[in-house]
Design a protein around this motif. Structure first.
Motif, short mmCIF file in Angstrom:
data_model
loop_
_atom_site.label_atom_id
_atom_site.label_comp_id
_atom_site.label_asym_id
_atom_site.label_seq_id
_atom_site.Cartn_x
_atom_site.Cartn_y
_atom_site.Cartn_z
N ALA A 1 -21.90 9.06 17.00
CA ALA A 1 -22.95 8.51 17.87
C ALA A 1 -22.38 7.40 18.76
CB ALA A 1 -24.11 7.98 17.04
N GLY A 2 -21.51 6.57 18.18
CA GLY A 2 -20.89 5.50 18.97
C GLY A 2 -19.96 6.03 20.03
N LEU A 3 -19.17 7.07 19.70
CA LEU A 3 -18.31 7.69 20.70
C LEU A 3 -19.14 8.34 21.80
CD1 LEU A 3 -15.56 9.43 18.52
CD2 LEU A 3 -15.40 7.24 19.72
N ARG A 4 -20.23 8.97 21.42
CA ARG A 4 -21.09 9.63 22.40
C ARG A 4 -21.68 8.60 23.37
NH1 ARG A 4 -24.52 11.46 19.11
NH2 ARG A 4 -23.22 13.23 18.49
N ALA A 5 -22.10 7.47 22.85
CA ALA A 5 -22.65 6.43 23.71
C ALA A 5 -21.61 5.96 24.72
CB ALA A 5 -23.13 5.24 22.87
N SER A 6 -20.38 5.79 24.27
CA SER A 6 -19.32 5.37 25.19
C SER A 6 -19.06 6.42 26.25
CB SER A 6 -18.04 5.08 24.41
OG SER A 6 -16.99 4.70 25.26
N ALA A 7 -19.00 7.69 25.84
CA ALA A 7 -18.75 8.77 26.79
C ALA A 7 -19.85 8.86 27.84
CB ALA A 7 -18.62 10.10 26.05
N GLN A 8 -21.08 8.52 27.44
CA GLN A 8 -22.22 8.57 28.36
C GLN A 8 -22.41 7.26 29.11
OE1 GLN A 8 -25.28 9.67 25.54
NE2 GLN A 8 -25.00 11.87 25.94
N ARG A 9 -21.50 6.29 28.86
CA ARG A 9 -21.56 4.97 29.49
C ARG A 9 -22.89 4.27 29.20
NH1 ARG A 9 -17.15 6.62 29.26
NH2 ARG A 9 -15.59 6.69 30.92
N LEU A 10 -23.29 4.36 27.93
CA LEU A 10 -24.51 3.72 27.45
C LEU A 10 -24.15 2.63 26.45
CD1 LEU A 10 -26.75 6.87 26.84
CD2 LEU A 10 -26.93 5.23 28.73
N PRO A 11 -25.00 1.60 26.30
CA PRO A 11 -24.68 0.52 25.36
C PRO A 11 -24.82 0.94 23.89
CG PRO A 11 -26.83 0.15 26.35
CD PRO A 11 -26.22 1.31 27.08
N PHE A 12 -25.64 1.95 23.63
CA PHE A 12 -25.82 2.41 22.25
C PHE A 12 -26.36 3.82 22.25
CE2 PHE A 12 -30.04 0.84 23.30
CZ PHE A 12 -30.89 1.72 22.66
N ASN A 13 -26.33 4.44 21.07
CA ASN A 13 -26.91 5.75 20.88
C ASN A 13 -27.95 5.65 19.77
OD1 ASN A 13 -26.50 8.81 19.51
ND2 ASN A 13 -26.51 8.72 21.74
N PRO A 14 -29.17 6.11 19.97
CA PRO A 14 -30.18 6.06 18.91
C PRO A 14 -29.89 7.10 17.84
CG PRO A 14 -31.09 7.18 20.82
CD PRO A 14 -29.72 6.70 21.23
N TRP A 15 -30.14 6.73 16.60
CA TRP A 15 -29.86 7.65 15.49
C TRP A 15 -30.86 7.41 14.38
CZ3 TRP A 15 -27.02 11.62 16.42
CH2 TRP A 15 -26.60 12.46 15.36
#
Length: 299
Positions: free
Chosen positions: A114-128
């Motif tokens: 989830a953290g890698l996905r947030a970075s790839a999407q240039r987002l500060p976080f990913n909800p989980w």
């Protein structure tokens, strides 16, 4: 108008290491006892890199442990560091964590991706959702509970795992950095997507025609640099080429375990001097020995 000229991405381990500054966040691909870019890892140690934030794989192997043992690491971001079948937990990782000489970022594999996905999407976080109601946000306050504005549901916010430089190992690449893995690719593609730069050591450089013959096999297109490194994952395996070198892995573990249990670094320093510090890849392979290397056949 002059037609653009494609630039070769073929480089060497020293040049890759030069792209890594002290204090950077470095991702290292592979999975437990497989697919780690050990030629590049050893170069980081030779060059005396310090205070690195190391993002290991979802299940990291002893490549992270080795970097810790050599004093290169300030913080580890990974759900697990060990050597399945050889050691439950990496000895250097365990000692450094217990002594407080490294910081650990606690998370599970789902949160890791989830953290890698947030970075790839240039987002500060990913909800989980997984982990809500557990002690994960207590153990790691960087992972925060929040109520989503749509359903008013309690979720976890997993911060982006932003990586400066990603180091991987794969089967082949053409000279332009079009990389093809054998097997699963592990989490290498997710790690690369979360990184500013990606460098890949490969078992061999192939022609662009070979890449074009099977474009769906291309796992990373246009890596920033590729390093030709036969047996570049040793002592770990490379899918389609060789299995882990159990004897060599045990040699390292004995040295690192001595440091863990007795605080005596002498065997570990001897290992680092013989196999790592200042040892170029060709000399490393020579010290392992051709009979041992040729005995690592997959079948």
């Amino acid at each position: 108008m002059t037609a653009p000229v494609r630039r070769s991405r073929v480089t060497d381990a020293a040049s890759v290491s030069a792209a890594v500054a002290d204090g950077m966040t470095v991702g290292i691909g592979g999975f437990i006892n497989s697919g780690h870019p050990m030629t590049l890892v050893r170069q980081l140690i030779t060059d005396g890199k310090r205070d690195l934030v190391v993002v290991g794989a979802a299940s990291s192997g002893l490549e992270v442990d080795l970097l810790i043992a050599a004093g290169c690491v300030a913080k580890v971001v990974s759900p697990y560091v060990g050597a399945e079948g050889f050691a439950g937990i990496g000895p250097a990782f365990r000692k450094a964590a217990q002594d407080g000489s490294i910081e650990t970022f606690e998370l599970d594999e789902a949160h890791f991706y989830a953290g890698l996905r947030a970075s790839a999407q240039r987002l500060p976080f990913n909800p989980w959702r997984a982990g809500v109601g557990t002690s994960i946000p207590v153990v790691n306050p960087a992972i925060k509970e929040f109520r989503d504005p749509i359903n008013d549901e309690l979720l976890l916010a997993v911060p982006a795992i932003d990586i400066d430089v990603c180091l991987l190992h794969a089967a082949t690449s053409d000279e332009f950095g079009n990389v093809q893995h054998n097997g699963t690719r592990y989490g290498d593609t997710a790690m690369s997507a979360a990184s500013d730069k990606t460098f890949v050591s490969v078992e061999r450089i192939c022609s662009t025609e070979q890449v074009r013959a099977n474009p769906l096999a291309t796992s990373i297109a246009g890596a920033d640099g590729v390093v030709r490194a036969p047996f570049g994952a040793h002592p770990f395996s490379a899918d389609g080429f060789y299995v882990p070198d159990a004897d060599h892995i045990k040699t390292y573990l004995v040295a690192a375990d001595t440091w863990l249990r007795t605080d005596d670094r002498e065997p570990l320093e001897e290992y680092l001097d013989r196999y790592v510090r200042g040892v170029v890849h060709a000399d490393y392979l020579d010290r392992i020995g051709h009979p041992a290397l040729l005995g690592l056949n997959e079948f």
